[in-house]
Design an enzyme around this catalytic site. Structure first.
Site, PDB file in Angstrom:
ATOM      1  N   HIS A 128       0.525  -1.371   0.007  1.00  0.00           N
ATOM      2  CA  HIS A 128      -0.459  -0.180   0.309  1.00  0.00           C
ATOM      3  C   HIS A 128       1.159   1.437  -0.097  1.00  0.00           C
ATOM      4  CE1 HIS A 128       0.943  -0.959   4.001  1.00  0.00           C
ATOM      5  NE2 HIS A 128       1.923   0.546   3.927  1.00  0.00           N
TER       6      HIS A 128
ATOM      7  N   HIS B 143       5.626   6.455  -0.406  1.00  0.00           N
ATOM      8  CA  HIS B 143       6.432   5.100  -1.011  1.00  0.00           C
ATOM      9  C   HIS B 143       5.530   3.597  -0.689  1.00  0.00           C
ATOM     10  CE1 HIS B 143       6.484   5.211   3.112  1.00  0.00           C
ATOM     11  NE2 HIS B 143       7.506   4.113   3.033  1.00  0.00           N
TER      12      HIS B 143
HETATM   13  O1  3AM Z   1       3.536   1.952   4.481  1.00  0.00           O
HETATM   14  P1  3AM Z   1       4.500   1.772   5.541  1.00  0.00           P
HETATM   15  O2  3AM Z   1       4.987   0.954   5.696  1.00  0.00           O
HETATM   16  O3  3AM Z   1       5.543   3.030   4.768  1.00  0.00           O
HETATM   17  O4  3AM Z   1       5.702   1.798   8.710  1.00  0.00           O
HETATM   18  C1  3AM Z   1       4.468   1.821   8.501  1.00  0.00           C
HETATM   19  C2  3AM Z   1       3.510   1.540   7.273  1.00  0.00           C
HETATM   20  O5  3AM Z   1       4.036   2.820   6.500  1.00  0.00           O
HETATM   21  C3  3AM Z   1       3.637   3.463   9.513  1.00  0.00           C
HETATM   22  O6  3AM Z   1       2.037   3.530   9.521  1.00  0.00           O
HETATM   23  C4  3AM Z   1       2.261   2.006   7.731  1.00  0.00           C
HETATM   24  C5  3AM Z   1       1.274   1.287   7.920  1.00  0.00           C
HETATM   25  O7  3AM Z   1       1.541   0.402   9.561  1.00  0.00           O
HETATM   26  N1  3AM Z   1       3.372   3.019  10.976  1.00  0.00           N
HETATM   27  C6  3AM Z   1       4.004   2.726  11.538  1.00  0.00           C
HETATM   28  N2  3AM Z   1       3.704   2.659  12.402  1.00  0.00           N
HETATM   29  C7  3AM Z   1       3.979   4.589  12.746  1.00  0.00           C
HETATM   30  C8  3AM Z   1       4.220   5.519  13.438  1.00  0.00           C
HETATM   31  N3  3AM Z   1       4.380   5.383  15.014  1.00  0.00           N
HETATM   32  C9  3AM Z   1       4.515   4.750  11.519  1.00  0.00           C
HETATM   33  N4  3AM Z   1       3.891   6.034  10.649  1.00  0.00           N
HETATM   34  C10 3AM Z   1       4.418   6.467  11.428  1.00  0.00           C
HETATM   35  N5  3AM Z   1       4.704   6.315  13.001  1.00  0.00           N
END
Ligand code: 3AM
Length: 198
Positions: free
Chosen positions: A41, A128
């Site tokens: 995603h 991304h």
């Molecule tokens: O789509 P990505 O993988 O970049 O990294 C986590 C993921 O992003 C991000 O939310 C998305 C779904 O889990 N994520 C998880 N914890 C987070 C946090 N504490 C976070 N982004 C910012 N702060």
């Protein structure tokens, strides 16, 4: 519950990029732990823990954002790591196309969250698709990016955005809990935005 808002890619593009990714990392000791394609995603806003009361105030606000946002045309292009210079932790694919509109959409979702008193991380948003993660001691290297950096995928249309619930644990999974059509420019904006809700 732990929530985030994201857009997902058409299955055809996911399949095609998965081939690309597997070819790039096959046999490499420095490859990250790959995220299964069913979890791929592009995050617009990570909302963290949100209780039911806040979620029910948030959803109409996100619905209004979606109703006022046009569909986007994107394609996968380039790749990189977070962080960009020190030991990499995340391998990602980049996007190009309607990136300005994607940034606008992400900012509007973040504002909707802020208006609901949900604290969002408004650090610079780099759109991304996360492909994999390295853990400490995994022997990470940025070399994995090289075979992916020249990739330019076919354009695809993003017509919806999704509110996901993130279930953590040994086998994390993302549960879609609401989905809205990006509906600006449609002749029946309001009605179809409402009917698209599930
Ligand atoms: O789509 P990505 O993988 O970049 O990294 C986590 C993921 O992003 C991000 O939310 C998305 C779904 O889990 N994520 C998880 N914890 C987070 C946090 N504490 C976070 N982004 C910012 N702060």
């Amino acid at each position: 519950m732990r929530l985030f808002v994201a857009v997902i890619l058409p299955a055809g593009e996911v399949q095609r990029y998965q081939q690309e990714l597997l070819a790039a990392v096959a046999g490499r000791d420095d490859a990250p732990r790959l995220i299964p394609p069913e979890r791929w995603h592009i995050t617009l806003a990570f909302l963290g823990e949100v209780d039911d009361a806040r979620r029910s105030r948030l959803e109409p606000r996100i619905a209004a954002v979606a109703a006022g946002s046009p569909p986007l045309t994107l394609r996968l292009a380039t790749a990189g790591t977070f962080p960009a210079r020190s030991t990499p932790r995340v391998l990602w694919a980049g996007v190009d196309g309607d990136v300005g509109a994607l940034l606008t959409l992400a900012a509007a979702v973040q504002s909707a969250a802020a208006a609901t008193r949900i604290r969002v991380d408004r650090r610079r948003f780099t759109p991304h698709l996360t492909l994999g993660r390295w853990r400490a001691g995994d022997g990470a290297s940025r070399g994995v990016v090289d075979p992916l950096s020249g990739y330019t995928g076919a354009p695809f249309e993003i017509r919806t955005m999704t509110l996901f619930r993130s279930h953590l644990g040994p086998k994390p999974w993302y549960e879609p809990v609401a989905r809205w059509r990006l509906d600006a420019g449609s002749s029946q904006s309001g009605a179809s935005a409402r009917s698209a809700r599930w």
